[in-house]
Scaffold this active site. Sequence first.
Site, PDB file in Angstrom:
ATOM      1  N   SER A 190       0.796  -1.209  -0.120  1.00  0.00           N
ATOM      2  CA  SER A 190      -0.050   0.105  -0.081  1.00  0.00           C
ATOM      3  C   SER A 190       0.814   1.380  -0.034  1.00  0.00           C
ATOM      4  CB  SER A 190      -0.865  -0.169   1.323  1.00  0.00           C
ATOM      5  OG  SER A 190      -1.479   1.193   1.385  1.00  0.00           O
ATOM      6  N   GLU A 201       0.291   3.518   1.729  1.00  0.00           N
ATOM      7  CA  GLU A 201       0.195   4.366   2.918  1.00  0.00           C
ATOM      8  C   GLU A 201       1.496   3.837   3.671  1.00  0.00           C
ATOM      9  OE1 GLU A 201      -2.364   5.607   5.000  1.00  0.00           O
ATOM     10  OE2 GLU A 201      -3.594   5.940   3.237  1.00  0.00           O
ATOM     11  N   TYR A 222      -2.669   1.024   9.974  1.00  0.00           N
ATOM     12  CA  TYR A 222      -2.583   0.273   8.476  1.00  0.00           C
ATOM     13  C   TYR A 222      -1.386   0.172   7.762  1.00  0.00           C
ATOM     14  CZ  TYR A 222      -4.143  -1.106   3.965  1.00  0.00           C
ATOM     15  OH  TYR A 222      -4.269  -1.421   2.610  1.00  0.00           O
TER      16      TYR A 222
END
Length: 329
Positions: free
Chosen positions: A126, A128, A150
Amino acid sequence: MMKRALICGVSGQDGAYLAKLLLEKGYEVYGGSRDAQMSSFTNLKRLGIDKQVKLLSISINDFRSVLQTILKVRPDELYNLAGQSSVSLSFEQPVETLESISVGTLNLLEAIRFSNLPIRFYNAGSSECFGDTGSMAADEMTPFRPRSPYGVAKAAAFWQVANYREAYRLHASTGILFNHESPLRPERFVTQKIVAAACRIAKGSPEKLVLGNIDIARDWGWAPDYVMAMWLMLQQEQADDYVIATGETNKLRDFIQVVFDSVGLNWKEHVYSDQSLFRPTDIIEGHADSAKARLHLGWRASHNMEDVVRMMVQEKVKALKEQSVKVIL
């Protein structure tokens, strides 16, 4: 011989589109879910492929479950798309997020190593992981500075994959995917929340759409494009990690405007931002450089944010019309 693929997390957006892609390419597709007997597999049904995917139960947090499944299916390719998938929810459930993503990925890698089968492994990474890079476009060499539980969990899983690739010579790759959307997104994701609310308001609903920070900026792509990149990674002779993105970044307020414009409304009359909905920490801007994927995989995004909005709105309008017909009948 027909290739065999196992998709962990087949019930989600990416899992469903990936299953469809692999079926079209002639694969025998197995789809894993924590409880295959109780799961509805709505996305597979929406794509019309629920009868073609061989469904089975697998808990990636349970090493024995993972190993038994791998030895039973003996897949040529294994795609790890499972785990808690909401950034917002990760602030409320940090332990579940870390365990389902990090421990789950480790169990899959260790089971592949233990089985000694020539399995090619894809891990869902990801953007992120990068955190806030400002206006700098992140590529595969950009350091990780995650700003959510996350992101932390995805960063840990990324390094686990890299370690098993180097230490045990596994064909294991991670796709560092930036935001990608589709009509299969549930409404707990902000993009679908916006689309659904705009379509309801256009049909006469008096509601107001309340959102958090609408000045964040993201690179939004089309999910079916991104699952093609996953497949391409496992067709390479050498495993590696790739950033997958459109290369175009837009503010959330721009996304909102395109959605409301698509249904003939002025978004400023129906949307407001509530600071109490802001995340404890967030990424203000997300920029991506996917040149490596273009060079080595021959992959590039075929849809931009405006395309994604148009397709999501069209599908939601269609769904609302079908619901109205059912009510009348």
